[in-house]
Motif scaffolding. Sequence first.
Motif, PDB file in Angstrom:
ATOM      1  N   UNK A  45       0.809  -1.214   0.000  1.00 34.02           N
ATOM      2  CA  UNK A  45       0.000   0.000   0.000  1.00 34.02           C
ATOM      3  C   UNK A  45       0.840   1.260   0.000  1.00 34.02           C
ATOM      4  N   UNK A  46       2.148   1.123  -0.120  1.00 33.58           N
ATOM      5  CA  UNK A  46       3.020   2.290  -0.092  1.00 33.58           C
ATOM      6  C   UNK A  46       3.201   2.858  -1.485  1.00 33.58           C
ATOM      7  N   UNK A 113      -6.085   8.511  -0.839  1.00 33.20           N
ATOM      8  CA  UNK A 113      -5.629   8.457   0.541  1.00 33.20           C
ATOM      9  C   UNK A 113      -5.128   7.081   0.946  1.00 33.20           C
ATOM     10  N   UNK A 114      -5.782   6.016   0.450  1.00 36.59           N
ATOM     11  CA  UNK A 114      -5.501   4.683   0.983  1.00 36.59           C
ATOM     12  C   UNK A 114      -5.060   3.649  -0.039  1.00 36.59           C
ATOM     13  N   UNK A 115      -5.248   3.908  -1.316  1.00 36.27           N
ATOM     14  CA  UNK A 115      -4.751   2.994  -2.329  1.00 36.27           C
ATOM     15  C   UNK A 115      -5.451   1.664  -2.404  1.00 36.27           C
ATOM     16  N   UNK A 116      -6.787   1.641  -2.269  1.00 43.02           N
ATOM     17  CA  UNK A 116      -7.513   0.391  -2.485  1.00 43.02           C
ATOM     18  C   UNK A 116      -7.249  -0.108  -3.905  1.00 43.02           C
ATOM     19  N   UNK A 117      -7.639  -1.332  -4.171  1.00 44.36           N
ATOM     20  CA  UNK A 117      -7.403  -1.921  -5.491  1.00 44.36           C
ATOM     21  C   UNK A 117      -8.505  -1.599  -6.487  1.00 44.36           C
ATOM     22  N   UNK A 118      -9.359  -0.665  -6.150  1.00 49.98           N
ATOM     23  CA  UNK A 118     -10.388  -0.242  -7.074  1.00 49.98           C
ATOM     24  C   UNK A 118     -10.952   1.104  -6.682  1.00 49.98           C
ATOM     25  N   UNK A 119     -11.379   1.856  -7.690  1.00 51.50           N
ATOM     26  CA  UNK A 119     -12.107   3.101  -7.503  1.00 51.50           C
ATOM     27  C   UNK A 119     -13.560   2.802  -7.835  1.00 51.50           C
ATOM     28  N   UNK A 120     -14.475   3.145  -6.940  1.00 54.61           N
ATOM     29  CA  UNK A 120     -15.888   2.930  -7.216  1.00 54.61           C
ATOM     30  C   UNK A 120     -16.571   4.277  -7.411  1.00 54.61           C
ATOM     31  N   UNK A 121     -17.421   4.339  -8.412  1.00 50.92           N
ATOM     32  CA  UNK A 121     -18.136   5.564  -8.723  1.00 50.92           C
ATOM     33  C   UNK A 121     -18.992   5.992  -7.547  1.00 50.92           C
ATOM     34  N   UNK A 122     -18.924   7.261  -7.174  1.00 51.13           N
ATOM     35  CA  UNK A 122     -19.817   7.801  -6.155  1.00 51.13           C
ATOM     36  C   UNK A 122     -21.182   8.036  -6.789  1.00 51.13           C
TER      37      UNK A 122
END
Length: 407
Positions: A45-46, A113-122
């Motif tokens: 996550x770095x 901020x956190x680097x999850x493995x996906x971006x989800x549409x708001x």
Amino acid sequence: MMLFRTLLTGSLLSTSVAFAPSSRPLSSTPLRSTVADETETSSAASTTNNGGDRDILIRSARGEVTERTPVWLMRQAGRYMAAFREYSDKYPFRERSETPAMATALSLQCHRAYGMDGIIMFSDILTPLPTLGIEFDVVKGIGPVISTEVRSDEDVAKLKDAEDVDFDETVPFIREILGTLAKEAEEANTSLIGFVGAPFTLASYTIEGKSSKNCLDTKKMMMADDTGDSKAMTVFLDKLATMIGNYACHQIECGAQVIQVFESWAHQLSPSQFAQFAKPAAQKAIRIVKEKHPDVPVIYFANGGSSYLELQRDMGCDMIAVDWSVDMAEARRILGPDIPISGNVDPTILFGTKEQIEHAVRECIDKAGGPGNKHLLNLGHGVMQGTPEEAVGWLVDECKRYKGKDA
């Protein structure tokens, strides 16, 4: 509105720093090095960008064994973040979710901020309802309120034709939001997640008019359908299934790489009710997606549906997400080793210590079969309001770092 969009696009989307929580500083280059770690030894996550990170979530959802367990969180774009509340405290929900510049910014905050493995549409599961002539709003302190009454055969007959929906005309902001996020996801070396509500959940929201403890009016319609006195429920579910399936396809065509189907009101259903009403409608929506986009993975999540998990083995989706009320090892046993699984850390653990959070992550991964074993780590429900921001970072970091018991 136009002045707001112009100002937001020019002044906010130009820098990632504008959306970073102060506790986790960001790189000065937008969407590169997605997480500034608390220590230089924090691994995946770095600031290291691994080539496989771009599609690791997609590969996991398809059922491939991956080099580690990928992670994203339901409601990862949410009110637990101070930066998010700067908008939710000022602007109504539909303005936030239907203004492309604002929706894009809110979608990106947590990933930066956190680097999850996906971006989800708001967005919201109710967003496509107006395409059928069902009007709604999201009222602060109350939640969704639906003003269009649908409780009879006549009410259902008045709704617009689900086959003829032009999503670019009725929800034009979706293409712009997903198109922008697709470019951002590629730049960030990550995946883009779209989502829809399942037919029963959208039907229940509409019939009840708002959140409901008992879904009494919905169940009355189900009972009338069962006796043959009215077929409004079956016809309404079928109409919603067509619209939702096509809406998911529209999201894919706009850039989404994975679709999650939310059966948010599954806890209102007995196993037999699920099998008779919710399941066939959800299967139809999923089938529409898979017939048109067979290579795009679909995840199905029945919140509160763990008591009938065995009925979900043949949903037709690529992955089953499970809530926190079932032990992950038991969920694996019920679904079998070949069905990819997502979940299911208890969201309340994020109010615990760093050590407790890291232990919960490792335990969940181990019970799912070990790192990368057809498992996508998530919470068993969404991130709760009031969750400490740093706790989300601890969960994501530990998931990316963990190599297994014997490592």
